[in-house]
Design a protein around this motif. Structure first.
Motif, short mmCIF file in Angstrom:
data_model
loop_
_atom_site.label_atom_id
_atom_site.label_comp_id
_atom_site.label_asym_id
_atom_site.label_seq_id
_atom_site.Cartn_x
_atom_site.Cartn_y
_atom_site.Cartn_z
N GLY A 290 0.97 -1.28 -0.01
CA GLY A 290 0.11 0.05 -0.04
C GLY A 290 0.96 1.27 -0.04
N PHE A 291 0.28 2.10 -0.30
CA PHE A 291 0.78 3.45 -0.29
C PHE A 291 1.22 4.12 1.23
N SER A 292 1.94 4.90 1.47
CA SER A 292 2.47 5.48 2.72
C SER A 292 1.05 6.00 3.45
N SER A 293 0.11 6.57 2.64
CA SER A 293 -1.17 7.04 3.34
C SER A 293 -2.35 5.96 3.57
N CYS A 294 -2.04 4.93 3.03
CA CYS A 294 -3.07 3.94 3.23
C CYS A 294 -3.24 3.35 4.72
N TYR A 295 -4.34 3.05 5.12
CA TYR A 295 -4.40 2.27 6.31
C TYR A 295 -4.09 3.05 7.45
N SER A 296 -4.42 4.47 7.18
CA SER A 296 -3.82 5.56 8.35
C SER A 296 -4.94 6.50 8.81
N ARG A 297 -4.90 6.94 9.75
CA ARG A 297 -5.84 7.96 10.47
C ARG A 297 -5.59 9.17 10.00
N LEU A 298 -6.87 9.95 9.89
CA LEU A 298 -6.64 11.39 10.00
C LEU A 298 -6.18 11.96 10.95
N SER A 299 -5.71 13.05 11.00
CA SER A 299 -5.23 13.99 12.43
C SER A 299 -6.15 14.76 12.60
N ALA A 300 -6.57 14.50 14.09
CA ALA A 300 -7.68 15.18 14.48
C ALA A 300 -7.44 16.79 14.53
N SER A 301 -6.05 17.23 14.66
CA SER A 301 -5.57 18.76 14.90
C SER A 301 -5.32 19.35 13.68
N GLU A 302 -5.39 18.76 12.38
CA GLU A 302 -5.31 19.44 11.00
C GLU A 302 -6.33 19.41 10.38
N PRO A 303 -6.41 20.07 9.08
CA PRO A 303 -7.60 19.63 7.94
C PRO A 303 -7.11 18.34 7.66
N SER A 304 -8.20 17.70 6.97
CA SER A 304 -8.00 16.60 6.66
C SER A 304 -7.39 16.46 5.13
N THR A 305 -6.45 15.36 4.82
CA THR A 305 -6.07 15.23 3.59
C THR A 305 -7.33 15.14 2.41
N THR A 306 -6.96 15.05 1.32
CA THR A 306 -8.03 15.22 0.27
C THR A 306 -9.06 13.90 0.29
N ILE A 307 -10.37 14.39 0.45
CA ILE A 307 -11.39 13.41 0.47
C ILE A 307 -11.66 12.96 -0.96
N THR A 308 -11.39 11.69 -1.14
CA THR A 308 -11.60 10.94 -2.44
C THR A 308 -12.88 10.14 -2.36
N VAL A 309 -13.27 9.56 -3.59
CA VAL A 309 -14.41 8.71 -3.64
C VAL A 309 -14.34 7.57 -2.90
N LYS A 310 -13.20 7.08 -2.32
CA LYS A 310 -12.81 5.83 -1.81
C LYS A 310 -12.70 6.19 -0.06
N PHE A 311 -13.50 7.04 0.29
CA PHE A 311 -13.22 7.49 1.90
C PHE A 311 -13.76 6.23 2.77
N GLN A 312 -14.16 5.42 2.28
CA GLN A 312 -14.35 4.20 3.22
C GLN A 312 -13.75 3.06 2.99
N SER A 313 -12.47 3.15 2.30
CA SER A 313 -11.81 1.99 2.08
C SER A 313 -10.19 2.52 2.59
N PRO A 314 -9.83 1.90 3.70
CA PRO A 314 -8.64 1.98 4.22
C PRO A 314 -7.34 1.56 3.19
N ALA A 315 -7.76 0.55 2.56
CA ALA A 315 -6.65 0.13 1.61
C ALA A 315 -6.41 1.30 0.52
N SER A 316 -7.17 2.31 0.21
CA SER A 316 -7.08 3.05 -0.92
C SER A 316 -6.45 4.53 -0.52
#
Length: 377
Positions: A290-316
């Motif tokens: 997987g890419f470095s950003s896969c299977y990872s949590r959004l940071s509570a204290s920052e704006p989120s990374t770009t919301i994509t169409v796969k926002f319910q797929s941790p592998a993406s």
């Protein structure tokens, strides 16, 4: 329509988030027509813009003249839109096929509508990948097509987080104006210290300095929404809004909708329980790649990374809730895209996810609308 009203048509409208930003900003803007090929997305736009002609169709099979007849006007003040951009995506640069993806030529159809309607101002939104597509030739052709129509044209890279959206979403924004109007772009209102995709000409970025408001974080945006277990759905708020952003999103909502957690498998739940800021938090025996950003949590204290169409797929992508063992819900994704909680989304959950991920954040639309209004004044 009042003499002071400013008419808009929205091409490739998707959910209607971009035009909603204009309508939210000023009652002087009046949407007259919108079109999108996607049936669920255009039905969403139709539900949220009652009384407006929202067409479900391929723009290549619709003539500008037929639209002029349908809305009984030959001219409009503003044309906005985001031609589909999958072929330009900077995330998957080698995916294009079929003569570099026929969808990349849809901006020429956009230009034909501009030629017919002769708006005073044009706004075109797209992914940053457009800038390097075909070695920059696509951008040159795009700009030239509007210059030939007699427009002054300029472009910048805007980050939604700079305008109060709780998301580091970078977008190419082109603005064109006729009648010798100067082209302007919205000044950032919020500051964040975060990485951007990167484009060699840094002068094209509009980023605010540290004297501005602090960027809206994930916690600011979704922190008061009810906690969920996997597969659970809740339809009532259980806390009052805690800040201006939450209050604004909830202002007209009668109930909580789309707050349903994905029903993760036991194996995926085990992965999620280990999730941290990047993929390295996951024990190697649980995942294969997987890419470095896969299977990872959004940071509570920052704006989120770009919301994509796969926002319910941790592998993406990075889409796991900051503190709960699940991916974000469609409601949370809509919040991170700055949609109000009463904005109606139509269709199956998979299609609603695509609509939310593909949308232009309404708050970004409002920031652009402010600039367009000043240009028209």
């Amino acid at each position: 329509m009042g003499a002071n009203n400013l008419s808009i048509i929205d091409l490739f409208c998707g959910t209607g988030g971009f035009s909603q930003g204009f309508l939210n900003f000023s009652t002087r803007f009046a949407l007259k027509y919108a079109i999108d090929l996607d049936a669920s997305a255009s039905e969403t736009a139709r539900r949220n813009h009652p009384g407006i002609l929202v067409e479900t169709n391929d723009i290549r099979s619709v003539s500008p003249q037929s639209v002029q007849s349908a809305i009984r006007r030959k001219r409009v003040d503003v044309v906005i839109g985001g031609p589909p951009c999958q072929g330009f995506s900077s995330l998957r640069p080698n995916r294009s096929n079929k003569r570099e993806d026929d969808r990349n030529n849809l901006y020429l159809r956009f230009a034909q509508f501009v030629e017919a309607f002769r708006p005073k101002v044009v706004v075109l939104e797209n992914v940053v990948g457009l800038l390097t597509h075909q070695g920059g030739r696509t951008l040159d052709q795009l700009l030239e097509s509007f210059t030939k129509l007699g427009y002054s044209v300029d472009w910048r890279i805007l980050n939604a987080a700079s305008y109060g959206v709780p998301q580091k979403r970078e977008r190419f924004i082109m603005i064109a104006a006729r009648d010798n109007r100067a082209v302007h772009f919205p000044s950032p209102t919020h500051f964040f210290d975060g990485k951007v995709i990167g484009f060699k000409d840094r002068s094209r970025y509009l980023l605010g300095g540290s004297g501005l408001l602090r960027a809206v974080s994930v916690e600011d945006a979704i922190g008061e929404l009810p906690q969920l277990e996997r597969g659970q759905e809740l339809v009532c708020y259980d806390q009052d809004p805690k800040n201006d952003y939450q209050r604004a999103r909830r202002a007209r909502a009668k109930s909580l909708t789309l707050h349903r957690a994905a029903n993760h498998s036991d194996r995926m739940l085990e992965v999620i329980k280990h999730a941290g800021p990047n993929i390295s938090s996951i024990p190697k025996h649980l995942i294969s790649s997987g890419f470095s950003s896969c299977y990872s949590r959004l940071s509570a204290s920052e704006p989120s990374t770009t919301i994509t169409v796969k926002f319910q797929s941790p592998a993406s992508n990075k889409c796991i809730h900051p503190t709960q063992h699940r991916t974000i819900t469609p409601r949370e994704a809509a919040r991170l895209q700055s949609f109000d909680d009463d904005y109606l989304f139509v269709g199956p959950y998979t299609e609603i996810a695509s609509q939310i991920g593909n949308a232009v954040p309404p708050l970004l639309g409002s920031a652009i609308a402010a600039t367009v209004l000043s240009m028209l004044n």
